[in-house]
Design a protein around this motif. Structure first.
Motif, PDB file in Angstrom:
ATOM      1  N   VAL A  99       0.837  -1.208   0.000  1.00 54.23           N
ATOM      2  CA  VAL A  99       0.000   0.000   0.000  1.00 54.23           C
ATOM      3  C   VAL A  99       0.870   1.256   0.000  1.00 54.23           C
ATOM      4  O   VAL A  99       0.462   2.306  -0.508  1.00 54.23           O
ATOM      5  N   TYR A 100       2.074   1.121   0.538  1.00 59.53           N
ATOM      6  CA  TYR A 100       2.974   2.264   0.641  1.00 59.53           C
ATOM      7  C   TYR A 100       4.126   2.168  -0.357  1.00 59.53           C
ATOM      8  O   TYR A 100       5.126   2.875  -0.234  1.00 59.53           O
ATOM      9  N   GLY A 101       3.976   1.287  -1.341  1.00 58.99           N
ATOM     10  CA  GLY A 101       4.986   1.180  -2.386  1.00 58.99           C
ATOM     11  C   GLY A 101       6.224   0.405  -1.986  1.00 58.99           C
ATOM     12  O   GLY A 101       7.276   0.554  -2.621  1.00 58.99           O
ATOM     13  N   ARG A 102       6.133  -0.446  -0.976  1.00 56.11           N
ATOM     14  CA  ARG A 102       7.294  -1.224  -0.540  1.00 56.11           C
ATOM     15  C   ARG A 102       7.042  -2.715  -0.785  1.00 56.11           C
ATOM     16  O   ARG A 102       5.970  -3.234  -0.484  1.00 56.11           O
ATOM     17  N   GLN A 103       8.065  -3.381  -1.308  1.00 58.56           N
ATOM     18  CA  GLN A 103       7.978  -4.820  -1.567  1.00 58.56           C
ATOM     19  C   GLN A 103       8.625  -5.641  -0.454  1.00 58.56           C
ATOM     20  O   GLN A 103       8.646  -6.872  -0.538  1.00 58.56           O
ATOM     21  N   ASP A 104       9.191  -4.974   0.549  1.00 53.37           N
ATOM     22  CA  ASP A 104      10.001  -5.678   1.545  1.00 53.37           C
ATOM     23  C   ASP A 104       9.412  -5.665   2.948  1.00 53.37           C
ATOM     24  O   ASP A 104      10.097  -5.961   3.919  1.00 53.37           O
ATOM     25  N   LEU A 105       8.122  -5.327   3.063  1.00 49.24           N
ATOM     26  CA  LEU A 105       7.489  -5.226   4.377  1.00 49.24           C
ATOM     27  C   LEU A 105       6.229  -6.074   4.389  1.00 49.24           C
ATOM     28  O   LEU A 105       5.148  -5.630   4.021  1.00 49.24           O
ATOM     29  N   TRP A 106       6.371  -7.331   4.764  1.00 54.37           N
ATOM     30  CA  TRP A 106       5.245  -8.264   4.794  1.00 54.37           C
ATOM     31  C   TRP A 106       5.533  -9.341   5.838  1.00 54.37           C
ATOM     32  O   TRP A 106       6.642  -9.425   6.373  1.00 54.37           O
ATOM     33  N   GLY A 107       4.525 -10.144   6.132  1.00 55.66           N
ATOM     34  CA  GLY A 107       4.720 -11.183   7.133  1.00 55.66           C
ATOM     35  C   GLY A 107       3.542 -12.143   7.166  1.00 55.66           C
ATOM     36  O   GLY A 107       2.582 -12.012   6.396  1.00 55.66           O
ATOM     37  N   THR A 108       3.620 -13.108   8.075  1.00 53.80           N
ATOM     38  CA  THR A 108       2.581 -14.121   8.213  1.00 53.80           C
ATOM     39  C   THR A 108       2.031 -14.072   9.630  1.00 53.80           C
ATOM     40  O   THR A 108       2.764 -14.338  10.592  1.00 53.80           O
TER      41      THR A 108
END
Length: 333
Positions: A99-108
């Protein structure tokens, strides 16, 4: 998408304070302790049970009956929160960074439970550890998960009025109980997420600073971190005698706690986790160095009842004992 996010939510307490830790640890391999492996098995049991899988017949190497009982305490809580019409997800990947244009901020996330009748969304995280209590307030991991879960919902769904963040830690005492929760509005979470994104942007700088903190340094892999060493040494400075003496006698090296000023006592106690963590990392690094054939001046590693300990070389011990029994009362060494 790689197996682990560059900016994992579980590490947010570290990289949000210490942006330089991302660059410093990017090439360091992850290691999994026996405790972490047991935690992985506990999460597998939790997920499988909630999905109706026959987890009772699965063979686990580390998760025993007592561990399963702990997981069932979390399961009982989740089921008590569930009712007809609820939407339950387990081990769901969420990607708030997009949502903020980042591909490196995710999780489970472990569990998300949306109750449409009550207009609530609950994010529950299971902690199997029993040594370090986890606070639910200001828990950036859960905040990031919650924002990701909100954005993962279908667009036609109205926003819930309340988002409940819950820590389930059955095996660890906490003043707020083994299962504890805090509530936010979606708007409040969106505002907090702005802080997360601002911190994430700082990690993009390859020269971002290293900043020591109790929570951030506890699980950091960067054993040679100068910021942690400087902070730990500064915090412990007041407990040492002003004149350098031999390490053989604790009484000669350390000051009497009764001699510490209120400010010195506060500084040491306020940074005790940082100091312990620094010493642990130094010992782990020394052990790895010796195992690889390197040397750590003045020390060697000896086996002792299932764990490693460090000792002076024999010739050094002999020298110190001779000096200890000198009749003239001279200082050791």
């Amino acid at each position: 998408m790689s197996e682990h996010a560059r900016l994992g939510p579980s590490d947010a307490a570290r990289w949000m304070v210490c942006p330089g830790s991302i660059e410093a640890t990017k090439d360091m391999a992850d290691t999994e302790s026996e405790y972490a492996k047991e935690g992985t098995e506990a999460h597998d049991y939790l997920e499988g049970y909630l999905k109706g899988e026959p987890v009772e017949v699965r063979e686990y190497q580390l998760l025993d009956d007592a561990g399963k009982d702990a997981v069932h305490e979390a399961i009982d809580y989740i089921l008590s929160r569930y009712s007809d019409g609820c939407q339950l997800y387990t081990e769901r990947k969420v990607n708030p960074g997009l949502v903020y244009g980042r591909q490196d901020l995710w999780g489970t996330l472990d569990v998300s439970l949306e109750n449409f009748a009550e207009s609530t969304l609950e994010i529950a995280d299971y902690k199997h550890g029993q040594g370090v209590p986890v606070d639910v307030e200001d828990n950036w991991q859960l905040i990031i998960y919650a924002v990701g879960a909100l954005h993962a919902r279908d667009s036609w769904m109205p926003l819930p009025e309340k988002v409940i963040l819950t820590i389930m830690q059955p095996r660890c005492h906490h003043p707020q109980g083994r299962i504890r929760s805090v509530e936010y509005t979606p708007q409040a979470l969106a505002e907090l997420m702005e802080q997360v994104i601002a911190a994430a942007e700082k990690t993009d700088d390859p020269d971002a600073p290293l900043v020591a903190s109790d929570k951030g340094c506890k699980w950091c892999k960067f054993a040679k971190c100068p910021a942690r060493a400087e902070a730990a040494l500064a915090a412990a400075q007041g407990v040492f005698q002003p004149e350098p003496v031999d390490r053989f006698s604790q009484e000669q090296v350390l000051r009497d706690p009764g001699e510490l000023t209120d400010e010195e006592m506060f500084l040491v106690l306020d940074n005790r986790d940082l100091i312990r963590g620094f010493l642990k990392k130094v010992e782990e690094h020394a052990e790895a160095t010796i195992k690889e054939g390197g040397r750590v001046r003045g020390f060697k590693m000896i086996p002792g009842r299932g764990q490693r300990s460090f000792a002076y070389p024999e010739e050094e011990v002999e020298k110190k004992l001779r000096n200890l029994h000198k009749s003239d009362g001279a200082k050791l060494g």
